[in-house]
Design a protein around this motif. Structure first.
Motif, PDB file in Angstrom:
ATOM      1  N   UNK A  50      -6.588  -8.224 -44.016  1.00  0.00           N
ATOM      2  CA  UNK A  50      -7.390  -7.187 -43.364  1.00  0.00           C
ATOM      3  C   UNK A  50      -7.920  -7.733 -42.042  1.00  0.00           C
ATOM      4  N   UNK A  51      -7.933  -6.886 -41.022  1.00  0.00           N
ATOM      5  CA  UNK A  51      -8.518  -7.257 -39.739  1.00  0.00           C
ATOM      6  C   UNK A  51      -9.226  -6.062 -39.140  1.00  0.00           C
ATOM      7  N   UNK A  52     -10.337  -6.360 -38.508  1.00  0.00           N
ATOM      8  CA  UNK A  52     -11.112  -5.335 -37.818  1.00  0.00           C
ATOM      9  C   UNK A  52     -11.049  -5.591 -36.317  1.00  0.00           C
ATOM     10  N   UNK A  54     -12.935  -4.187 -32.762  1.00  0.00           N
ATOM     11  CA  UNK A  54     -14.105  -3.430 -32.317  1.00  0.00           C
ATOM     12  C   UNK A  54     -14.033  -3.265 -30.795  1.00  0.00           C
ATOM     13  N   UNK A  57     -15.262  -5.806 -27.968  1.00  0.00           N
ATOM     14  CA  UNK A  57     -15.168  -7.202 -28.414  1.00  0.00           C
ATOM     15  C   UNK A  57     -13.713  -7.653 -28.515  1.00  0.00           C
ATOM     16  N   UNK A  58     -12.887  -6.815 -29.103  1.00  0.00           N
ATOM     17  CA  UNK A  58     -11.483  -7.183 -29.279  1.00  0.00           C
ATOM     18  C   UNK A  58     -10.572  -6.480 -28.297  1.00  0.00           C
ATOM     19  N   UNK A 133     -14.363   1.489 -34.095  1.00  0.00           N
ATOM     20  CA  UNK A 133     -14.059   0.312 -34.905  1.00  0.00           C
ATOM     21  C   UNK A 133     -12.839   0.645 -35.753  1.00  0.00           C
ATOM     22  N   UNK A 199      -1.024 -18.194 -38.480  1.00  0.00           N
ATOM     23  CA  UNK A 199      -0.866 -17.507 -37.205  1.00  0.00           C
ATOM     24  C   UNK A 199      -1.963 -17.939 -36.248  1.00  0.00           C
ATOM     25  N   UNK A 202      -6.781 -17.368 -32.923  1.00  0.00           N
ATOM     26  CA  UNK A 202      -8.050 -17.767 -32.327  1.00  0.00           C
ATOM     27  C   UNK A 202      -7.906 -18.867 -31.277  1.00  0.00           C
ATOM     28  N   UNK A 210      -8.032 -26.113 -38.224  1.00  0.00           N
ATOM     29  CA  UNK A 210      -8.036 -25.441 -39.527  1.00  0.00           C
ATOM     30  C   UNK A 210      -6.757 -25.750 -40.305  1.00  0.00           C
ATOM     31  N   UNK A 305     -11.923 -19.252 -30.721  1.00  0.00           N
ATOM     32  CA  UNK A 305     -12.782 -18.086 -30.660  1.00  0.00           C
ATOM     33  C   UNK A 305     -13.545 -17.926 -31.960  1.00  0.00           C
ATOM     34  N   UNK A 306     -14.826 -17.681 -31.859  1.00  0.00           N
ATOM     35  CA  UNK A 306     -15.634 -17.460 -33.057  1.00  0.00           C
ATOM     36  C   UNK A 306     -16.566 -16.298 -32.785  1.00  0.00           C
ATOM     37  N   UNK A 307     -16.398 -15.237 -33.574  1.00  0.00           N
ATOM     38  CA  UNK A 307     -17.132 -14.008 -33.268  1.00  0.00           C
ATOM     39  C   UNK A 307     -18.641 -14.144 -33.392  1.00  0.00           C
ATOM     40  N   UNK A 308     -19.093 -15.158 -34.130  1.00  0.00           N
ATOM     41  CA  UNK A 308     -20.532 -15.263 -34.309  1.00  0.00           C
ATOM     42  C   UNK A 308     -21.144 -16.460 -33.593  1.00  0.00           C
ATOM     43  N   UNK A 309     -20.395 -17.144 -32.768  1.00  0.00           N
ATOM     44  CA  UNK A 309     -21.015 -18.217 -31.985  1.00  0.00           C
ATOM     45  C   UNK A 309     -21.423 -17.677 -30.625  1.00  0.00           C
TER      46      UNK A 309
END
Lengths: 309, 309
Positions: A50-52, A54, A57-58, A133, A199, A202, A210, A305-309
């Protein structure tokens, strides 16, 4: 516009009469009931991702809806490609500020254009009103036990990447950012040949760390070997293209580990698909991701890339 | 707060060591790879559903995060209940304005509290920053060919509903709005007994019309038979409770069609679960949904909740 939710779904997303595709055989019940009913091929495991994405942002606000529809599926196809899975069924959760028929028509064209290319059937969805979204879940299947995992590589395995890196992040090849090409066929071909895969969504520097962690090994990458497109090399200094290749993300290429004696086989598969496959380093005992440039240690900027940093 | 995305996911949503549950046997690979790998039981079909809930539309801004986590799963469990499917695996797409540890902890408690009760494993997810939106996809399985569908009923079949209607919409039993109880066990028991089923998420008046349409029949409903809770009857006039029972939605009860000679069997199943099952009408030749009150035609207000009207 007073376009009801049900009318909206029916008009743009129900396609009961589309041309028969391989995956349709597995759809016992599609959109229109409380849930879809699907039949996984006998002897196969199910792969789910699953991927979102927004707005703002994206993808930039005001992006072409066709590109957004394509992208929502492409990022998920890339995840299944990394598993060596055959994509089959998608569900879509679409949150929209308004039910705009012209926008929906282009969005559906982008989504179904790519879905048809990979025989993916849209089997369920939910539409709600709110800030733009898009969450897409993609289901696929893979012969039992044959999936490519992120872990499973051994010390001495080579690291290789498909395609070229940095173009999307550079924003140069903007067509590529908007219409990423998932490496589904390569993932299928790499099954049973590559030892592990993931894949690159990021950015290589963070993703390599990772990948190394998942294998409990150290990734050693020679930055001068990174595949940079001619388009990118022609317009920016080498140092800039390296930064983008390592850190910008959104390339949706695959990073694979392959035993040295299997590299030729994997290279042959890439050649048959007209896809570049470039060896960029290897896995060694240890932990972490290490980069060198012309024999010297090299520290990439940022760490993916980190969506929450 | 500077809580990275990966740390956030790991902290609240990875639970590799949770107590073994039936569904865990089907999880070959959970959160942490490019996709989850799942094994559907041999001889079973896969059921897939997705629902999005958005702050300010599906729950009030500032709602307790524990209730939101519960609700995100409950609405999907209700869809699988209506198929007679056994819930198994969920993926979560969580869009958050900020990574707030206290909020996430309560959200996860609500989600996993319900997930554990139904042996649902969270196998994948995506977190993004943006306005609070939760999309949960739920996968389950059902013996091949045994799923309860929305269509499949015949003229003469009785219409029955579980539980009571109108409480959630009334906002009276607010605990019920926040913590809906999906009818999963009843859905499983109704398999092979009921002829058709759907879940009542949008309000009986609109949902009955959809149910009738799916069966290419007419639904005739006697409004005086609708099950209204004592709590609701005690505080509002009968006309108001009827309006809520017919139009307010969010009850997450099941509407089923059952052949008259099978009603006793279905009633027995409900009794064993301590669940009310009330016959409210029948399906007849024709099309559409028709309501009567004490023998006279009755026109419900509105026609069910529609996010885009």
């Amino acid at each position: 516009m007073d376009l009801g939710e049900f009318e909206l779904i029916r008009r743009f997303f129900w396609r009961p009469s589309r041309s028969p595709a391989a995956s349709d055989e597995g759809v016992l019940l599609g959109i229109g009931d409380d849930a879809a009913l699907l039949r996984v091929p006998a002897g196969a495991d199910l792969a789910a991702t699953v991927d979102t994405i927004v707005e703002g942002r994206h993808f930039p606000a005001g992006s072409d809806a066709r590109s957004i529809g394509h992208r929502a599926l492409a990022v998920n196809l890339s995840d299944l490609a990394a598993m060596g899975a055959t994509p089959a069924w998608a569900t879509l959760a679409l949150t929209l500020p308004e039910a705009d028929a012209a926008w929906l028509e282009r969005f559906a064209a982008g989504l179904f254009g790519l879905a048809d290319a990979y025989d993916v059937a849209l089997v369920g969805g939910d539409t709600t009103r709110g800030p733009l979204t898009i969450t897409l879940q993609l289901l696929g299947h893979v012969p039992a036990g044959a999936a490519l995992r992120r872990g499973g590589a051994r010390a001495g395995d080579l690291l290789a990447v498909t395609g070229t890196l940095g173009d999307a992040g550079a924003g140069l090849a903007f067509g590529r950012f908007e219409y990423p090409a998932p490496r589904v066929e390569f993932g299928l071909a790499a099954r049973g040949v590559a030892a592990a895969a993931m894949d690159l969504s990021d950015g290589l520097s963070g993703d390599a760390a990772k990948f190394a962690e998942a294998n409990q090994l150290a990734a050693h990458i020679e930055v001068e070997r990174l595949p940079i497109s001619r388009a990118l090399r022609d317009v920016v200094p080498a140092s800039q293209s390296r930064d983008w290749a390592l850190g910008a993300g959104d390339d949706y290429e695959l990073l694979v580990a392959v035993a040295p004696q299997r590299l030729g086989e994997l290279q042959g598969a890439a050649d048959r698909l007209g896809l570049a496959l470039t060896t960029i380093g290897e896995l060694r005992p240890g932990r972490g991701a290490f980069f060198s440039l012309d024999g010297r240690n090299f520290a990439p900027k940022g760490s993916g890339f980190d969506h929450f940093r």
